[in-house]
Design a protein around this motif. Structure first.
Motif, PDB file in Angstrom:
ATOM      1  N   MET A 132       0.844  -1.190   0.000  1.00 60.01           N
ATOM      2  CA  MET A 132       0.000   0.000   0.000  1.00 60.01           C
ATOM      3  C   MET A 132       0.881   1.242   0.000  1.00 60.01           C
ATOM      4  N   SER A 133       0.544   2.225  -0.831  1.00 64.61           N
ATOM      5  CA  SER A 133       1.353   3.433  -0.886  1.00 64.61           C
ATOM      6  C   SER A 133       0.863   4.438   0.147  1.00 64.61           C
ATOM      7  N   ASP A 134       1.743   5.381   0.450  1.00 62.00           N
ATOM      8  CA  ASP A 134       1.417   6.408   1.424  1.00 62.00           C
ATOM      9  C   ASP A 134       0.401   7.381   0.859  1.00 62.00           C
ATOM     10  N   SER A 135      -0.425   7.949   1.750  1.00 54.80           N
ATOM     11  CA  SER A 135      -1.274   9.080   1.390  1.00 54.80           C
ATOM     12  C   SER A 135      -0.391  10.317   1.383  1.00 54.80           C
ATOM     13  N   VAL A 136      -0.801  11.325   0.618  1.00 55.40           N
ATOM     14  CA  VAL A 136       0.042  12.493   0.389  1.00 55.40           C
ATOM     15  C   VAL A 136      -0.635  13.760   0.895  1.00 55.40           C
ATOM     16  N   VAL A 137       0.148  14.569   1.590  1.00 59.62           N
ATOM     17  CA  VAL A 137      -0.232  15.935   1.915  1.00 59.62           C
ATOM     18  C   VAL A 137       0.628  16.828   1.033  1.00 59.62           C
ATOM     19  N   VAL A 138      -0.008  17.758   0.330  1.00 59.26           N
ATOM     20  CA  VAL A 138       0.713  18.683  -0.538  1.00 59.26           C
ATOM     21  C   VAL A 138       0.811  20.032   0.161  1.00 59.26           C
ATOM     22  N   ALA A 139       1.914  20.726  -0.083  1.00 59.63           N
ATOM     23  CA  ALA A 139       2.088  22.064   0.490  1.00 59.63           C
ATOM     24  C   ALA A 139       2.770  22.948  -0.534  1.00 59.63           C
ATOM     25  N   GLY A 140       2.522  24.238  -0.396  1.00 57.53           N
ATOM     26  CA  GLY A 140       3.083  25.190  -1.324  1.00 57.53           C
ATOM     27  C   GLY A 140       4.015  26.167  -0.658  1.00 57.53           C
ATOM     28  N   ALA A 141       5.213  26.283  -1.229  1.00 58.81           N
ATOM     29  CA  ALA A 141       6.135  27.346  -0.842  1.00 58.81           C
ATOM     30  C   ALA A 141       5.739  28.536  -1.719  1.00 58.81           C
ATOM     31  N   VAL A 142       4.746  29.297  -1.225  1.00 64.28           N
ATOM     32  CA  VAL A 142       4.183  30.413  -1.979  1.00 64.28           C
ATOM     33  C   VAL A 142       5.151  31.589  -1.884  1.00 64.28           C
ATOM     34  N   CYS A 143       5.639  32.038  -3.034  1.00 61.71           N
ATOM     35  CA  CYS A 143       6.635  33.104  -3.074  1.00 61.71           C
ATOM     36  C   CYS A 143       6.112  34.279  -3.895  1.00 61.71           C
ATOM     37  N   GLU A 144       6.399  35.463  -3.401  1.00 65.61           N
ATOM     38  CA  GLU A 144       6.039  36.681  -4.120  1.00 65.61           C
ATOM     39  C   GLU A 144       6.940  37.805  -3.625  1.00 65.61           C
ATOM     40  N   GLY A 155      12.218  15.434  -2.691  1.00 62.87           N
ATOM     41  CA  GLY A 155      12.077  14.790  -1.396  1.00 62.87           C
ATOM     42  C   GLY A 155      10.637  14.719  -0.956  1.00 62.87           C
ATOM     43  N   GLU A 156      10.423  13.926   0.074  1.00 63.92           N
ATOM     44  CA  GLU A 156       9.145  13.876   0.762  1.00 63.92           C
ATOM     45  C   GLU A 156       9.438  13.551   2.208  1.00 63.92           C
ATOM     46  N   TRP A 157       8.562  14.033   3.097  1.00 67.28           N
ATOM     47  CA  TRP A 157       8.834  13.970   4.524  1.00 67.28           C
ATOM     48  C   TRP A 157       7.679  13.305   5.240  1.00 67.28           C
ATOM     49  N   PRO A 158       7.961  12.289   6.077  1.00 61.58           N
ATOM     50  CA  PRO A 158       6.892  11.581   6.781  1.00 61.58           C
ATOM     51  C   PRO A 158       6.218  12.490   7.820  1.00 61.58           C
ATOM     52  N   LEU A 159       4.877  12.451   7.826  1.00 57.72           N
ATOM     53  CA  LEU A 159       4.105  13.206   8.808  1.00 57.72           C
ATOM     54  C   LEU A 159       3.684  12.304   9.955  1.00 57.72           C
ATOM     55  N   LYS A 160       3.224  11.113   9.590  1.00 52.27           N
ATOM     56  CA  LYS A 160       2.899  10.036  10.527  1.00 52.27           C
ATOM     57  C   LYS A 160       2.837   8.775   9.688  1.00 52.27           C
ATOM     58  N   PRO A 161       2.739   7.597  10.290  1.00 51.47           N
ATOM     59  CA  PRO A 161       2.736   6.383   9.477  1.00 51.47           C
ATOM     60  C   PRO A 161       1.667   6.444   8.385  1.00 51.47           C
ATOM     61  N   GLY A 162       2.106   6.198   7.131  1.00 50.21           N
ATOM     62  CA  GLY A 162       1.203   6.170   5.997  1.00 50.21           C
ATOM     63  C   GLY A 162       0.874   7.521   5.400  1.00 50.21           C
ATOM     64  N   LEU A 163       1.532   8.598   5.871  1.00 50.55           N
ATOM     65  CA  LEU A 163       1.233   9.947   5.380  1.00 50.55           C
ATOM     66  C   LEU A 163       2.536  10.711   5.167  1.00 50.55           C
ATOM     67  N   VAL A 164       2.727  11.224   3.941  1.00 52.17           N
ATOM     68  CA  VAL A 164       3.951  11.960   3.607  1.00 52.17           C
ATOM     69  C   VAL A 164       3.621  13.349   3.073  1.00 52.17           C
ATOM     70  N   LEU A 165       4.575  14.260   3.220  1.00 53.37           N
ATOM     71  CA  LEU A 165       4.461  15.633   2.752  1.00 53.37           C
ATOM     72  C   LEU A 165       5.293  15.811   1.494  1.00 53.37           C
ATOM     73  N   ARG A 166       4.682  16.422   0.469  1.00 54.64           N
ATOM     74  CA  ARG A 166       5.385  16.817  -0.753  1.00 54.64           C
ATOM     75  C   ARG A 166       5.145  18.310  -0.947  1.00 54.64           C
TER      76      ARG A 166
END
Length: 134
Positions: A1-13, A69-80
């Motif tokens: 089973m693959s990890d669920s993904v949380v996406v985040a934005g490095a919003v720059c202006e 890269g991707e960073w673990p948030l908790k088991p089964g959940l990663v941040l991209r």
């Protein structure tokens, strides 16, 4: 089973990075993060990020390039994380946040970032210091 993904934005202006202070859940309240949220089934990471930034900040944004890269948030959940450009709107803390700040590269260490966001913040700051890649 693959990890669920949380996406985040490095919003720059204007040479600055957007930081968002969490208002919930209690264990994260008061800490700072790059805004975003969970990728839903059938969405690409970029589509999820556009939707999440619209819901959380009331802006239209364009994901530019994913930060390696991707960073673990908790088991089964990663941040991209993606570098993001604002297309329209002024960011407001509509959901899950109670404050937003635009930080110049030298100010990035002035807030208490969530641990999993720190590597992506460091990379976004490095890119800001290099200037636009266009």
């Amino acid at each position: 089973m693959s990890d669920s993904v949380v996406v985040a934005g490095a919003v720059c202006e204007g040479g600055r990075l957007l930081a968002a202070r969490r208002s919930a859940p209690p264990e994260l309240k008061g800490r700072w993060e790059l805004p975003g949220g969970k990728q839903e089934p059938g969405e690409s990471g970029e589509q999820a990020l556009v939707r999440e930034l619209r819901e959380e900040l009331g802006v239209e944004a364009e994901p530019l390039e994913r930060i390696a890269g991707e960073w673990p948030l908790k088991p089964g959940l990663v941040l991209r994380v993606w570098m993001v450009r604002l297309v329209s709107g002024e960011p407001s803390p509509l959901e899950d946040h109670d404050e937003l700040r635009w930080l110049a590269p030298e100010e990035a260490g002035s807030v208490d970032w969530l641990d999993q966001d720190r590597p992506a913040v460091a990379e976004a700051v490095r890119r800001l210091r290099e200037g636009p890649r266009v």
